[in-house]
Design a protein around this motif. Sequence first.
Motif, PDB file in Angstrom:
ATOM      1  N   PRO A 312       0.879   3.009   1.762  1.00 52.42           N
ATOM      2  CA  PRO A 312       0.172   1.881   0.899  1.00 52.42           C
ATOM      3  C   PRO A 312      -1.074   1.625   1.278  1.00 52.42           C
ATOM      4  O   PRO A 312      -1.764   0.905   0.462  1.00 52.42           O
ATOM      5  CB  PRO A 312       1.324   0.795   0.851  1.00 52.42           C
ATOM      6  N   LEU A 313      -1.615   2.197   2.377  1.00 49.18           N
ATOM      7  CA  LEU A 313      -2.938   1.886   2.832  1.00 49.18           C
ATOM      8  C   LEU A 313      -3.999   2.854   2.801  1.00 49.18           C
ATOM      9  O   LEU A 313      -5.266   2.400   2.749  1.00 49.18           O
ATOM     10  CB  LEU A 313      -2.823   1.569   4.350  1.00 49.18           C
ATOM     11  N   ARG A 321      -7.378  -2.700  -0.953  1.00 49.56           N
ATOM     12  CA  ARG A 321      -7.813  -4.071  -0.438  1.00 49.56           C
ATOM     13  C   ARG A 321      -6.486  -4.916  -0.416  1.00 49.56           C
ATOM     14  O   ARG A 321      -5.511  -5.022  -1.131  1.00 49.56           O
ATOM     15  CB  ARG A 321      -8.606  -4.538  -1.256  1.00 49.56           C
ATOM     16  N   TYR A 322      -6.285  -5.783   0.812  1.00 53.21           N
ATOM     17  CA  TYR A 322      -5.201  -6.402   1.137  1.00 53.21           C
ATOM     18  C   TYR A 322      -5.592  -8.035   1.311  1.00 53.21           C
ATOM     19  O   TYR A 322      -6.644  -8.155   1.884  1.00 53.21           O
ATOM     20  CB  TYR A 322      -4.176  -6.005   2.265  1.00 53.21           C
ATOM     21  N   ALA A 323      -4.762  -8.938   1.198  1.00 57.70           N
ATOM     22  CA  ALA A 323      -4.715 -10.098   1.735  1.00 57.70           C
ATOM     23  C   ALA A 323      -3.638 -10.426   2.448  1.00 57.70           C
ATOM     24  O   ALA A 323      -2.391  -9.969   2.309  1.00 57.70           O
ATOM     25  CB  ALA A 323      -4.573 -11.216   0.252  1.00 57.70           C
ATOM     26  N   LEU A 324      -4.012 -11.185   3.489  1.00 56.93           N
ATOM     27  CA  LEU A 324      -3.047 -11.476   4.593  1.00 56.93           C
ATOM     28  C   LEU A 324      -2.685 -13.057   4.789  1.00 56.93           C
ATOM     29  O   LEU A 324      -3.635 -14.000   4.893  1.00 56.93           O
ATOM     30  CB  LEU A 324      -3.552 -11.140   5.832  1.00 56.93           C
ATOM     31  N   ASP A 325      -1.131 -13.249   4.885  1.00 59.88           N
ATOM     32  CA  ASP A 325      -0.767 -14.752   5.080  1.00 59.88           C
ATOM     33  C   ASP A 325      -1.105 -15.147   6.436  1.00 59.88           C
ATOM     34  O   ASP A 325      -1.673 -14.704   7.415  1.00 59.88           O
ATOM     35  CB  ASP A 325       0.700 -14.771   4.743  1.00 59.88           C
ATOM     36  N   LEU A 345      -4.706  -1.821   9.280  1.00 58.05           N
ATOM     37  CA  LEU A 345      -5.289  -1.711   8.025  1.00 58.05           C
ATOM     38  C   LEU A 345      -6.726  -0.726   8.072  1.00 58.05           C
ATOM     39  O   LEU A 345      -6.969   0.080   7.269  1.00 58.05           O
ATOM     40  CB  LEU A 345      -5.649  -2.889   7.185  1.00 58.05           C
ATOM     41  N   ASN A 346      -7.547  -1.454   8.988  1.00 59.34           N
ATOM     42  CA  ASN A 346      -9.061  -0.873   9.070  1.00 59.34           C
ATOM     43  C   ASN A 346      -8.953   0.637   9.648  1.00 59.34           C
ATOM     44  O   ASN A 346      -9.673   1.426   9.173  1.00 59.34           O
ATOM     45  CB  ASN A 346      -9.889  -1.599   9.901  1.00 59.34           C
ATOM     46  N   GLY A 349      -8.167   3.240   6.711  1.00 51.86           N
ATOM     47  CA  GLY A 349      -9.213   3.095   5.596  1.00 51.86           C
ATOM     48  C   GLY A 349      -9.015   2.021   4.596  1.00 51.86           C
ATOM     49  O   GLY A 349      -9.855   1.885   3.705  1.00 51.86           O
ATOM     50  N   ALA A 350      -8.163   1.020   4.904  1.00 49.94           N
ATOM     51  CA  ALA A 350      -7.900  -0.091   3.886  1.00 49.94           C
ATOM     52  C   ALA A 350      -8.825  -1.091   4.405  1.00 49.94           C
ATOM     53  O   ALA A 350      -9.409  -1.325   5.356  1.00 49.94           O
ATOM     54  CB  ALA A 350      -6.601  -0.605   3.790  1.00 49.94           C
ATOM     55  N   GLN A 351      -8.816  -2.141   3.488  1.00 47.70           N
ATOM     56  CA  GLN A 351     -10.017  -3.247   3.741  1.00 47.70           C
ATOM     57  C   GLN A 351      -9.062  -4.694   3.587  1.00 47.70           C
ATOM     58  O   GLN A 351      -8.046  -4.706   2.909  1.00 47.70           O
ATOM     59  CB  GLN A 351     -11.003  -3.365   2.943  1.00 47.70           C
ATOM     60  N   VAL A 352      -9.467  -5.631   4.444  1.00 46.89           N
ATOM     61  CA  VAL A 352      -8.729  -6.896   4.251  1.00 46.89           C
ATOM     62  C   VAL A 352      -9.806  -7.769   3.437  1.00 46.89           C
ATOM     63  O   VAL A 352     -10.934  -8.107   4.110  1.00 46.89           O
ATOM     64  CB  VAL A 352      -8.444  -7.564   5.749  1.00 46.89           C
ATOM     65  N   ALA A 353      -9.395  -8.169   2.332  1.00 50.13           N
ATOM     66  CA  ALA A 353     -10.311  -8.936   1.230  1.00 50.13           C
ATOM     67  C   ALA A 353     -10.252 -10.456   1.539  1.00 50.13           C
ATOM     68  O   ALA A 353     -11.299 -11.007   1.811  1.00 50.13           O
ATOM     69  CB  ALA A 353      -9.915  -8.736  -0.165  1.00 50.13           C
ATOM     70  N   ALA A 354      -9.113 -10.773   2.278  1.00 46.89           N
ATOM     71  CA  ALA A 354      -8.891 -12.185   2.351  1.00 46.89           C
ATOM     72  C   ALA A 354      -8.005 -12.463   3.428  1.00 46.89           C
ATOM     73  O   ALA A 354      -6.938 -11.832   3.197  1.00 46.89           O
ATOM     74  CB  ALA A 354      -8.915 -13.206   1.008  1.00 46.89           C
TER      75      ALA A 354
END
Length: 509
Positions: A312-313, A321-325, A345-346, A349-354
């Motif tokens: 899923p990454l 893009r993901y958001a993390l709790d 994630l990085n 190749g994924a990104q952390v949006a928030a």
Amino acid sequence: MRNTGVTVSLVIFMGLSGALGGATYIGAKGASEAKQQAAALKAESAEFQSLHSRTQSDFTTLKERLGYPAVESAEELSTQMDADLKSALGVVDSNTSYRDAIQALGRANKRGAQGKKDSAQMSKDAQELAASHKDMNAAQLQSYGEKLGELRASHSDALADARSSFDKLNAEFNAQGEALKQLEDETNGEIKAKNQESADFSEISDNLQRINRGLVDRIEEIGNVEFERADATIIFADQVTRLVRLDVGEKDGVRPMTTFNVFPPDTLDVSKDRAKGSVQVVRTLGDHICVAKILEDEMSNPVMEGDLVYTPLWRPGKVIRYALDYRLDIDGDGLSDLDKIMGLLNSSGAQVAAYINDKGEVEGAITEDVYRLVRANENIEDVVTRDSTLNDETREKIKKTEADFLQLAKDKGIEEIFLTDFLKSIGYKETAKITRYREKGGVDLQDNGAPVPEASSDPVAPIFQINPDAAPISPGITAPTFRKDAQPAPVSNGKVSDYYMRQRNSKSE
């Protein structure tokens, strides 16, 4: 005033004295004539003495009558009289006589008496007038009092009526004012509510449009065979070297360290079915080919050519893009593993949006293109309650921040996934952790200094068990380089590092 009698006497006396002297001087005329003359002089002298006595008596009587008995001479008497007249009459000239002064004083006394009489009459008239005025004032005052009482009574009634009317009008005015204010408040409230509803509706409409666009994109993405079937396919597998090759490469955006779950070729929904193993990209070999190592599989169902891989990454040519709790804890030690998750994630190749940092503050922004929100396994209430470094105010602030964060993601239609499921979906495996002295998850010391290991809640590998019955045997295939019967020494079927090639060439030379 001059004494005329005294003056005349003195003149006569002087004249007689002169005549006597003359007679004496002429005494040669004869004795008879002298005797005659002496007798005449004696008679005249007696008469002069009598006149002098009368004059002296008159002068004494005059002094006493005038009130100056101690005065010796006429000159002194005149001086004192002038002084007294000046004192009594004010300004006195040399022609003012005593009689003039007496007459002036008499006229003054008459005027004074008349003045007193007139004053007495005026006083009497004033008393009579005051008495008449008193009677008149009493009557007028009584009449005025009666009229004033009547006027006050009528004014009191009129004032009471006016006050009653005023109170009634004021009450009606206040009631109308309150009703108007209430109506105004209600109107403003309705207008504000309508504006808010309009704004909310507009925002909801915009959110729904964005969500619909996102859902359309996801539906289209789900309808894509590559997405539903897999992200890539294993085109070569070597169980001896535990290496495989995937049909994605540098131009597809795949990165080393990206981990894929492996599924059988007939899998229809790789996002829900159980994975048979996992592989991790080691390096890219070309635009659409890369090498990955097998992390996990089963002897009864090994990773093979034709298997599908999914994570899923990562998507070919797309950034996820993901958001993390708040406080994502991978290993269950109660500490935040935010940095580790962001690294996973990085690196893929994924990104952390928030995300919510360890201070409970939101960094970044949740947008419609966020793929998923990774939720913590534990409830936020338990997490902040267990943290003794936080005060009550900070706990409440963090709870509200997380609630708003989750609600915003929900409003934007972003899918949530718990950390455990997320780690499972990416094929994550926890590696051994090296801890420092007294670090949570490490070992502690007893009072005597003897180390006390912390008991693990997970199964312990046989090699680390105390007093194992026998040395553990690997359940998998042993690498050729460690097999005793491997003859000759195995040769790598991959590309050898340039560094080792240069080293080998330099040694051979």
